[in-house]
Design a protein around this motif. Structure first.
Motif, PDB file in Angstrom:
ATOM      1  N   GLU A  29     -23.096   1.367   6.247  1.00 41.73           N
ATOM      2  CA  GLU A  29     -22.723  -0.032   6.504  1.00 41.73           C
ATOM      3  C   GLU A  29     -23.424  -0.589   7.738  1.00 41.73           C
ATOM      4  OE1 GLU A  29     -20.612  -2.330   4.867  1.00 41.73           O
ATOM      5  OE2 GLU A  29     -20.835  -0.897   3.234  1.00 41.73           O
ATOM      6  N   LEU A  32     -26.854  -1.955   7.014  1.00 40.05           N
ATOM      7  CA  LEU A  32     -26.967  -3.085   6.080  1.00 40.05           C
ATOM      8  C   LEU A  32     -27.139  -4.420   6.807  1.00 40.05           C
ATOM      9  CD1 LEU A  32     -24.183  -2.145   3.499  1.00 40.05           C
ATOM     10  CD2 LEU A  32     -26.639  -1.742   3.313  1.00 40.05           C
ATOM     11  N   ARG A  33     -26.879  -4.432   8.080  1.00 40.51           N
ATOM     12  CA  ARG A  33     -26.971  -5.674   8.856  1.00 40.51           C
ATOM     13  C   ARG A  33     -28.423  -6.143   8.960  1.00 40.51           C
ATOM     14  NH1 ARG A  33     -27.803  -1.678  11.948  1.00 40.51           N
ATOM     15  NH2 ARG A  33     -28.781  -1.714  13.984  1.00 40.51           N
ATOM     16  N   TYR A  39     -31.359  -3.114   5.201  1.00 37.90           N
ATOM     17  CA  TYR A  39     -31.135  -4.541   4.964  1.00 37.90           C
ATOM     18  C   TYR A  39     -31.846  -5.042   3.707  1.00 37.90           C
ATOM     19  CZ  TYR A  39     -30.986  -9.566   5.595  1.00 37.90           C
ATOM     20  OH  TYR A  39     -30.787 -10.908   5.394  1.00 37.90           O
ATOM     21  N   ARG A  42     -29.950  -3.864   0.554  1.00 38.46           N
ATOM     22  CA  ARG A  42     -28.503  -3.842   0.779  1.00 38.46           C
ATOM     23  C   ARG A  42     -27.682  -3.940  -0.501  1.00 38.46           C
ATOM     24  NH1 ARG A  42     -30.658  -8.438   2.618  1.00 38.46           N
ATOM     25  NH2 ARG A  42     -29.868 -10.430   1.855  1.00 38.46           N
ATOM     26  N   SER A  46     -25.358  -0.709  -0.482  1.00 40.49           N
ATOM     27  CA  SER A  46     -23.921  -0.893  -0.239  1.00 40.49           C
ATOM     28  C   SER A  46     -23.069  -0.029  -1.168  1.00 40.49           C
ATOM     29  CB  SER A  46     -23.543  -2.363  -0.403  1.00 40.49           C
ATOM     30  OG  SER A  46     -23.716  -2.781  -1.752  1.00 40.49           O
TER      31      SER A  46
END
Length: 86
Positions: A29, A32-33, A39, A42, A46
């Motif tokens: 997680e 994923l930013r 990213y 994602r 996820s």
């Protein structure tokens, strides 16, 4: 033939396995930013932690004759496959 939801077996996690899965989930997680390593992927990334738990369960069921392996060892084996490190 009766139609309806199939009843899937439930495999509870040990406290150690759950803690390892949560740490893995949180690590994914965090990437994923925006600017994170995952990213750009994602949408797929996820789902990695959930899929890892599913695959670890398959490892567990496929080796049920080996009584010495714990759930944590199955998750650890999967993480080695996914991440390339123990």
């Amino acid at each position: 033939m009766k139609m309806g939801r199939s009843r899937q077996p439930f495999l509870p996690l040990t406290a150690e396995t759950k803690a390892a899965w949560i740490a893995f989930h949180d690590a994914i997680e965090s990437e994923l930013r925006s600017g994170g390593e995952l990213y750009d992927v994602r949408d797929v990334a996820s789902k990695i932690a959930d899929n890892a738990a599913r695959i670890a369960t398959l490892f567990r069921y496929s080796s049920m004759t080996v009584a010495t392996l714990s759930d944590w060892q199955h998750l650890k084996a999967l993480l080695v496959l996914l991440l390339g490190t123990p």
